[in-house]
Design an enzyme around this catalytic site. Structure first.
Site, PDB file in Angstrom:
ATOM      1  NE  ARG A  57     -23.314   2.159  12.115  1.00 31.11           N
ATOM      2  CZ  ARG A  57     -23.479   1.813  10.848  1.00 31.11           C
ATOM      3  NH1 ARG A  57     -24.953   1.384  10.400  1.00 31.11           N
ATOM      4  NH2 ARG A  57     -23.090   0.184  10.735  1.00 31.11           N
ATOM      5  CE  LYS A  99       1.349   2.736  12.308  1.00 35.29           C
ATOM      6  NZ  LYS A  99       1.747   1.099  13.046  1.00 35.29           N
ATOM      7  CG  LEU A 151       2.848   0.282   8.791  1.00 31.32           C
ATOM      8  CD1 LEU A 151       1.570   0.898   7.662  1.00 31.32           C
ATOM      9  CD2 LEU A 151       3.012   0.266   9.821  1.00 31.32           C
ATOM     10  CD  GLU A 199       2.487  -6.055   7.777  1.00 32.19           C
ATOM     11  OE1 GLU A 199       3.401  -4.739   8.324  1.00 32.19           O
ATOM     12  OE2 GLU A 199       1.550  -5.540   7.631  1.00 32.19           O
ATOM     13  CE1 TYR A 213      -3.068   2.304  13.473  1.00 30.36           C
ATOM     14  CE2 TYR A 213      -1.484   2.219  15.129  1.00 30.36           C
ATOM     15  CZ  TYR A 213      -1.823   2.048  14.675  1.00 30.36           C
ATOM     16  OH  TYR A 213      -1.737   0.780  14.506  1.00 30.36           O
ATOM     17  NE  ARG A 235       3.901   4.577   9.258  1.00 32.89           N
ATOM     18  CZ  ARG A 235       4.288   3.930  10.044  1.00 32.89           C
ATOM     19  NH1 ARG A 235       4.919   3.180   9.233  1.00 32.89           N
ATOM     20  NH2 ARG A 235       4.664   3.673  11.096  1.00 32.89           N
TER      21      ARG A 235
END
Ligand code: PDD
Length: 283
Positions: free
Chosen positions: A100, A148, A205, A181, A33, A52
């Site tokens: 799944r 991310k 990140l 972070e 995302y 990114r």
């Protein structure tokens, strides 16, 4: 239609927008995302964020279902359709819907969801003028947090610990006692006129806000040192900050029981924020 979102090629009413129960994002966090800030109806640092996204997609071996220009087209449409002046865009790409099964499904189209959110303009300013409080907690995330991904349970739990301790953000501590972070931001301290933040690696990140801030401060010849810092460093810090697409540059006034400086927003916070705002690219 009042609020509008984008789901798999269609614009739909936010209240009715949905994906299938067997979307792999939902079952495996198998997706990535981005979050883009919007100021005065313009996108901030679009190129950095979209590049990114492509990097994250590559890392999880997923081919982007849309071209960069198409993402921009739909994002801009949502900004318009939702009358976003200030706010954010949330964009998510998952490996799609399939029965799944852990291995990658064959011939499945990735799912793309884009959501637009308005944020009152003064919300950030109010928070900035007060400064935020931070709680430290163990970094329990996986070893590739430079991607991310939707795999956000550890930061969710960390943020909840912060909130339960009347703090706004959690700073994550690695096995050697250094801050990696924030749960959803990059972490900084200012010490003897040098801004210190952890260097880019697999354990943070690489924030787009971080990159823009560093670039802008280097132009102003301000001293920046990319090195890990720990609680001992925080105790002697003059100021502290977090950066992210949603918080821009946000001053930190307390970390656990440690008062930063005199416990009020420091004198460089405004300078750094303005420097960042001047440097960002608008689209
Ligand atoms: N989070 N580190 C982490 C773990 C983050 O989740 C984020 C952003 C950042 C800052 O990155 P950037 O400056 O590119 O926004 C650093 C977004 C805002 C979120 O998940 O909502």
């Amino acid at each position: 239609m009042s609020r509008v979102s984008f789901v798999n090629g269609m614009y739909c009413d936010y209240k009715l927008a949905s994906v299938h129960i067997e979307d792999r994002g939902y079952q495996f966090a198998d997706g990535v995302y981005e979050v883009f800030a919007v100021i005065n109806s313009k996108l901030i640092d679009y190129d950095g964020h979209i590049n990114r996204l492509y990097k994250s997609l590559k890392e999880i071996k997923l081919t982007s279902p849309l071209a960069k220009e198409s993402y921009l087209f739909h994002i801009k449409n949502l900004v318009k359709k939702n009358y976003i002046n200030n706010g954010l865009i949330y964009l998510q790409v998952t490996r799609g819907v399939s029965k799944r099964d852990f291995k990658f499904p064959k011939n499945v189209k990735p799912s793309v969801v884009i959501i637009a959110n308005s944020i009152p303009k003064d919300e950030y300013e109010k928070k900035f003028s007060r400064g935020i409080k931070v709680k430290t907690t163990q970094d329990l995330r996986w070893k590739r947090v430079d991607i991310k991904t939707l795999n956000l349970l550890p930061p969710v739990l960390a943020k909840q610990i912060a909130v339960e301790n009347k703090c706004d953000e959690a700073w994550l501590i690695d096995d050697k006692g250094f801050i990696t972070e924030g749960s959803s931001s990059n972490a900084w301290i200012l010490k003897n006129n040098t801004l210190i933040t952890r260097p880019v690696s697999n354990s943070i990140l690489n924030g787009i806000t971080r990159t823009s801030l560093i670039k802008s401060l280097k132009l102003k010849k301000l001293k920046i040192k990319e090195r890990p810092f720990n609680l001992k460093d925080i105790k002697t810090a003059d100021e502290a900050f977090i950066t992210s697409a949603t918080q821009f540059v946000m001053p930190v006034i307390r970390v656990d029981n440690i008062k930063i400086g005199n416990g009020k927003v420091g004198k460089n916070a405004e300078l750094f924020k303005n420097s960042y705002m001047e440097a960002v690219q608008l689209k």
